[in-house]
Write an enzyme that holds these catalytic residues in place. Structure first.
Site, short mmCIF file in Angstrom:
data_model
loop_
_atom_site.label_atom_id
_atom_site.label_comp_id
_atom_site.label_asym_id
_atom_site.label_seq_id
_atom_site.Cartn_x
_atom_site.Cartn_y
_atom_site.Cartn_z
N GLY A 147 5.62 8.93 -4.41
CA GLY A 147 5.55 10.00 -5.41
C GLY A 147 4.29 10.84 -5.34
N TYR A 148 3.46 10.61 -4.32
CA TYR A 148 2.23 11.38 -4.13
C TYR A 148 1.38 11.37 -5.40
CZ TYR A 148 4.69 12.73 0.09
OH TYR A 148 5.37 12.68 1.27
N HIS A 169 -0.11 6.44 6.46
CA HIS A 169 0.38 6.43 7.84
C HIS A 169 -0.59 7.11 8.81
CE1 HIS A 169 3.92 4.90 6.01
NE2 HIS A 169 4.32 6.06 5.51
N ASP A 172 -8.34 2.95 -2.25
CA ASP A 172 -8.25 3.86 -1.11
C ASP A 172 -8.16 3.03 0.17
OD1 ASP A 172 -8.54 5.73 0.89
OD2 ASP A 172 -10.33 6.69 0.03
N ILE A 207 0.86 -1.18 0.00
CA ILE A 207 0.00 0.00 0.00
C ILE A 207 0.90 1.23 0.00
CG2 ILE A 207 -1.78 1.26 1.25
CD1 ILE A 207 -2.59 -1.42 2.54
N ASP A 252 6.64 2.84 9.39
CA ASP A 252 6.62 4.24 9.85
C ASP A 252 5.68 4.44 11.03
OD1 ASP A 252 8.43 4.70 7.86
OD2 ASP A 252 7.02 5.63 6.48
N VAL A 262 2.56 3.57 -3.35
CA VAL A 262 3.56 3.41 -4.41
C VAL A 262 4.64 4.48 -4.30
CG1 VAL A 262 3.92 3.42 -6.92
CG2 VAL A 262 1.93 2.25 -5.93
#
Length: 378
Positions: free
Chosen positions: A200-201, A271, A245, A196, A297, A198
């Site tokens: 690069g926003y 996160h 999503d 979940i 994270d 990838v």
């Protein structure tokens, strides 16, 4: 067939007999299979020792099949900057490698014990020139690098793969040692990996480094990258991207239905604590027994901007995982504790915590507990 179907068909057949692999190649098509294997071979070829570029002709042969098709030549250019490849033959190749298509597919995608080069031949153009004995041409190391990839002789570690492919899992983060510790038993298996996030926003061209890293690490694996943005530019053989999503259970259920059984999930998404909990609650039940669910994270679990908190609030990522620790010992609670049963009590077999990183193993946990007289004593 689309790329994920081709990958799954080849990997599954390579785990069976040679006849299974030949039948899979017939379903896919000989030229299409050759193209798929050429991509795989190029992606696995390590060129750090190459000083000068050279071109090699690789012929995917089908002569051993009962209904043999024409051989399919591909050209590989192996240089210090990497490997490029294209369909077609060279007019005057310095070297020609020929190998049975079925044998090569099984070597690339089958169990390590089934690797073979029994059908392989190498022809050198300058074999009769005595100078090559004293001054080897660049095509020699180029061929060696391709064959090392075909034979699985180059087994890079995750830290090196992370740096090479631009993944953040080594550097500021130092996750790769923990990943190798827990993923080693899966490395030679035909696994399905879902990550979940990838990277690069919203940029469709950015990110994808971890997907390529996992593809190289799990040589028999299919890797799915899940992102709220369209990351289809990162699709390649054995790597597929899906728009979904992680905060929407229905979206995740559709994802799992489309992919099928999953062996590893890695949550490197938003996160945000609520999203982490939602994704786990939806996808962990879809994990195969013995599979691993990883949450990255975890520092964000303590940060208010990510719906985090400093206490043991089970709505935070770490608080939720701490509740799973209690669930490991669900059979040991005295009846008077009134602890409500959780869906994960009987399916979480172990938890492993590292700085900012957690691994949850799916395994039966239906123990009856210790001596009840002692458990219920006051």
């Amino acid at each position: 067939m689309d790329s994920p179907q081709v990958a799954r068909t080849l990997v599954d057949s390579a785990g069976g007999t040679a006849a299974h692999t030949r039948e899979a190649i017939r379903q896919i098509g000989v030229p299409e299979t050759a193209a798929f294997l050429a991509d795989e071979l190029a992606g696995r070829t390590e060129t750090v020792t190459i000083r000068h570029a050279a071109e090699v002709q690789f012929v995917f042969d089908d002569r051993y099949a009962p209904d043999a098709a024409d051989p399919v030549p591909w050209t590989f250019r192996v240089g210090p900057e990497g490997v490029t490849h294209r369909a077609g033959a060279l007019p005057d190749p310095g070297a020609v490698v020929t190998q049975d298509l079925t044998e090569l597919a099984r070597s690339l995608y089958g169990p390590a014990a089934d690797r073979s080069d029994a059908t392989r031949t190498v022809w050198w153009r300058d074999h009769d020139d005595p100078r090559v004995y004293f001054d080897p041409p660049p095509v020699f190391p180029a061929v060696e690098r391709l064959l090392a990839a075909a034979d699985g002789r180059d087994v890079p570690g995750l830290a090196g793969l992370a740096l090479r492919h631009g993944s953040d899992k080594w550097g500021i983060h130092t996750y790769t040692a923990a990943y190798e510790q827990h993923f080693a038993p899966f490395r030679d298996r035909a696994v399905t990996v879902v990550e979940i996030g990838v990277g690069g926003y919203d940029d469709p061209a950015a990110g994808g480094g971890s997907l390529r890293m996992w593809k190289r690490y799990f040589r028999r694996g299919l890797v799915y990258g899940v992102d709220i943005a369209d990351k289809s530019r990162h699709r390649e053989p054995r790597v597929h991207t899906v728009v979904a999503d992680q905060s929407d259970p229905a979206s995740l259920r559709d994802l799992a239905d489309a992919i099928g059984p999953i062996d590893i999930v890695i949550d490197d998404g938003s996160h945000i604590s609520a999203h982490v909990v939602t994704a786990f609650s939806t996808l962990f039940p879809r994990l195969n027994p013995g599979g691993l669910y990883v949450v990255e994270d975890l520092q964000t679990s303590y940060w208010p901007a990510f719906q985090g908190a400093y206490d043991d609030d089970t709505r935070t990522s770490v608080g939720f995982l701490k509740r799973l620790v209690d669930g490991l010992h669900h059979a040991e609670y005295p009846s008077r504790a009134g602890r409500p049963a959780q869906p994960t009590d009987r399916t979480v077999g172990s938890l492993h915590f590292h700085p900012n990183l957690a691994f949850v193993e799916k395994r039966a946990n239906s123990g009856h507990g210790g001596i009840s007289r002692l458990r219920e004593a006051t």
